[in-house]
Design an enzyme around this catalytic site. Structure first.
Site, PDB file in Angstrom:
ATOM      1  CB  THR A 419     -37.922  26.866   8.340  1.00  0.00           C
ATOM      2  OG1 THR A 419     -39.194  27.485   8.183  1.00  0.00           O
ATOM      3  CG2 THR A 419     -36.838  27.909   8.248  1.00  0.00           C
ATOM      4  CB  THR A 437     -38.502  29.093   5.405  1.00  0.00           C
ATOM      5  OG1 THR A 437     -39.661  28.280   5.594  1.00  0.00           O
ATOM      6  CG2 THR A 437     -38.946  30.546   5.299  1.00  0.00           C
ATOM      7  CB  SER A 491     -40.462  32.379  14.177  1.00  0.00           C
ATOM      8  OG  SER A 491     -41.747  32.841  14.491  1.00  0.00           O
ATOM      9  N   GLY A 513     -41.045  27.241  12.707  1.00  0.00           N
ATOM     10  CA  GLY A 513     -41.946  28.348  13.064  1.00  0.00           C
ATOM     11  C   GLY A 513     -41.553  28.919  14.417  1.00  0.00           C
TER      12      GLY A 513
HETATM   13  N1  GLY Z   1     -42.242  30.857   7.800  1.00  0.00           N
HETATM   14  C1  GLY Z   1     -41.710  30.606   9.067  1.00  0.00           C
HETATM   15  C2  GLY Z   1     -41.063  31.785   9.678  1.00  0.00           C
HETATM   16  O1  GLY Z   1     -40.547  32.618   8.965  1.00  0.00           O
HETATM   17  O2  GLY Z   1     -41.102  31.913  10.860  1.00  0.00           O
END
Ligand code: GLY
Length: 615
Positions: A419, A437, A491, A513
């Site tokens: 991200t 992300t 997250s 993440g």
């Molecule tokens: N794809 C990672 C998040 O949104 O936490």
């Protein structure tokens, strides 16, 4: 133009700075962005007009110049994010989504939620075979992994709602278009990420992505190679000229849907009618939300609400820790003792247990069995952040680790992984924390043929099957089930801390993440509790605990004494694995002077804008 935003404002804008466009174009690609510590030429010794911190120096430079030419934090964030879509394809994107937190120097903050949405025909069994078993990689590398992108609508909404009015959206997109068309030199981090994504990796597996990111004679692009993306330049031009309609409709939408159908046929998925279609794209809207807000040691902490779990976990952990004597637990260097680290870890464990059980998209969605009825999976935020539950959780923290903790149970009465993050502060004191992300590094690895952008694999963030961990090892429950029209739980934790309800003292966020949340937390604690300078706080070794798995990951740089004490004195089960997200942060000292810090674990940079409108 069709509305792409719930709560759209219809403000007329006056475009004051046509001259800025030419200057911006001229500046794009020119050297000038300096990392922290680089000596500044005398002509740059003017008052600081703002700071931009992000994961790629060319993108930082674009944001810095927008600030220098009179743009505000929202203008600079949009220009930086669009440039990241060109020069940081691992995570910068048009084909993904994210959250932007806008905090003005006076007044209330606002979150622009541009998280991806599941196509309307998708259901909870999407990734299961006829026997109910999860089909490996389906939620990661196929057209079925792709959520309806949110970034084009979200960045446009951020500009439309909060831009200074000095720049048109097209002006902010101009450096990205120019760089996509003219090319840029691949740096060491992109080269490394491309090398580790093949052979057999996602980029190598998709012929269109391979043609873009591999050399004509085979093998991924290397440091020093020129990356030219003419088709991406044209996609950006359509977006710049028509706004979101130039992405969610017309040529770009056609190319996106054609790519999904082509890959579906090539892979023999035969998803057919279920695949994302023109109606899914046309229906996409960014959503404006109130920030999730809490207090810690007298500071106001603003972050993002569901469908991200970031703000919730951060605030629950801070609320638990707020009642503990953290200041008495300082080691000789001023950092946390093993006992304080143990408290941090236990509070993370408790909050992640509640996350797994209770967090998900709070919006109503069409009930597949409800004949047109709507269904909502409630997120009991008030109970989870309420004084009673926080006190219960705090009391549950003892001297020893408790891996068996369970999430909150309602009583009958009340109811990269990759991200990327950017932080901006402008001369007036407005702040933007923006995290965006594709989910995995390079997302699904599927490049839209003819349009030149990578597609996300965000739908893996849904709870695919109770107890089955996603790519981050996170488990979830019904609250985060996949249904068409829902947004997967995130997250992402773009966060701003204010003092006295007004003055911004910290702007931060990270990729990684669930490590996003724990990294933001630890930098915040080190700055606010331990008084560490921002750069030191960002560089300090981190710990990461997310309830399941039970073990806590520690960075190798954590002193041996602390590691041993955590294991022996506090009974903390440890595990290997990454413990840190890549923080991009700005701190403001009591005199109003900002400092930027880009995580030394990343390829990021700090851009200090200087101009007549100094702070
Ligand atoms: N794809 C990672 C998040 O949104 O936490």
């Amino acid at each position: 133009m069709a509305a792409r935003l719930r709560l759209l404002l219809s403000a007329e804008r006056s475009w004051r700075a046509q001259a800025a466009f030419a200057a911006l174009l001229a500046a794009a690609g020119a050297p000038g962005c300096k990392g922290p510590g680089t000596p500044k030429p005398p002509e740059l010794q003017r008052p600081v007009a703002g700071v931009v911190v992000a994961e790629q120096s060319l993108a930082v430079e674009v944001g810095q110049r927008v600030l220098e030419q009179g743009g505000n934090a929202a203008d600079a964030a949009v220009a930086t994010a669009l440039m990241l879509a060109v020069v940081h394809p691992q995570a910068g994107n048009l084909g993904g989504g994210g959250f932007a937190l806008w905090v003005p120097h006076v007044g209330e903050g606002e979150v622009v939620d541009f998280r991806e949405v599941a196509p309307r025909r998708y259901q909870q069994d999407l990734y299961l075979d006829a026997d109910g078993e999860v089909v490996a990689r389906r939620s990661l590398e196929t057209p079925l992994a792709v959520g309806v992108p949110g970034s084009p609508a979200g960045l446009h909404a951020l500009w439309e709602r909060h831009g200074s009015g000095s720049f048109s959206f097209a002006q902010l997109a101009a450096p990205a278009i120019q760089t996509a068309r003219g090319g840029f030199t691949v740096g060491p981090y992109l080269a490394e990420d491309l090398a580790s994504s093949g052979p057999g990796g996602r980029i190598a597996a998709d012929p269109t992505a391979r043609a873009r990111f591999h050399r004509p004679d085979g093998g991924p692009l290397r440091e020093g190679d020129l990356l030219v993306q003419e088709d991406l330049a044209q996609t950006l031009e359509r977006l710049a000229a028509e706004g979101p309609d130039g992405f969610y409709g017309g040529r770009t939408a056609e190319l996106l849907l054609q790519t999904l159908r082509t890959v579906d046929a090539r892979e023999g998925l035969l998803a057919g009618d279920r695949l994302m279609d023109a109606a899914d794209l046309a229906a996409y809207e960014a959503t404006v939300r109130a920030p999730l807000t809490g207090w810690f040691r007298g500071f106001e902490v603003l972050s993002v609400p569901p469908p991200s779990s970031g703000g919730f976990v951060l605030l629950q952990v801070l609320s638990i820790l707020d009642g503990l004597p953290l200041e008495t637990e300082r080691d000789e260097a001023g950092g946390p003792t093993a006992r304080a680290l143990h408290w941090w870890i236990e509070a993370m464990r408790l909050a992640f247990a509640d996350r797994a059980e209770h967090l998900g998209d709070p919006e109503a969605f069409p009930d597949p069995e409800g004949q047109g009825a709507m269904r909502t999976l409630e997120v009991p935020l008030e109970a989870l952040l309420g004084a009673e539950w926080i006190a219960t959780r705090r009391l549950a923290i003892g001297e020893r680790a408790q891996p068996g903790v369970a999430p909150w149970v309602p009583t009958p009465t009340p109811e990269s992984p990759e991200t990327t993050h950017l932080s901006v502060l402008d001369a007036e004191g407005n702040a933007v924390a923006l995290t965006t992300t594709l989910n995995g590094t390079f997302g699904s690895g599927l490049l839209v043929e003819g349009a030149g952008f990578l597609l996300n694999n965000e739908l893996d963030d849904f709870s695919i099957q109770a107890g089955t961990p996603n790519m981050f090892g996170l488990v979830g429950a019904e609250a985060n089930q996949l249904y068409g029209g829902r947004r997967p739980l995130s997250s992402m934790t773009p966060t701003v801390v204010r003092e006295g309800g007004q003055r911004v003292v910290l702007v931060l966020g990270a990729p990684g993440g669930p490590r996003i949340i724990t990294s933001v937390l630890q930098v915040l604690l080190r700055v606010l509790v331990h008084g560490q300078p921002l750069e030191e706080a960002v560089a300090a070794p981190r710990v990461h605990q997310q309830w399941r798995p039970e073990g806590t990951a520690l960075e190798a740089a954590l002193p041996d004494g602390l590691r041993t004490a955590l294991e022996t004195t506090h009974g903390q089960p440890l595990r290997t694995g990454s413990a840190a997200g890549l923080i991009q942060a700005i701190a403001v000292d009591p005199t109003g002077q900002p400092t930027g810090a880009s995580d030394p674990r990343s390829d990021g940079a700090v851009g200090v804008a200087r101009g007549p409108k100094g702070r």
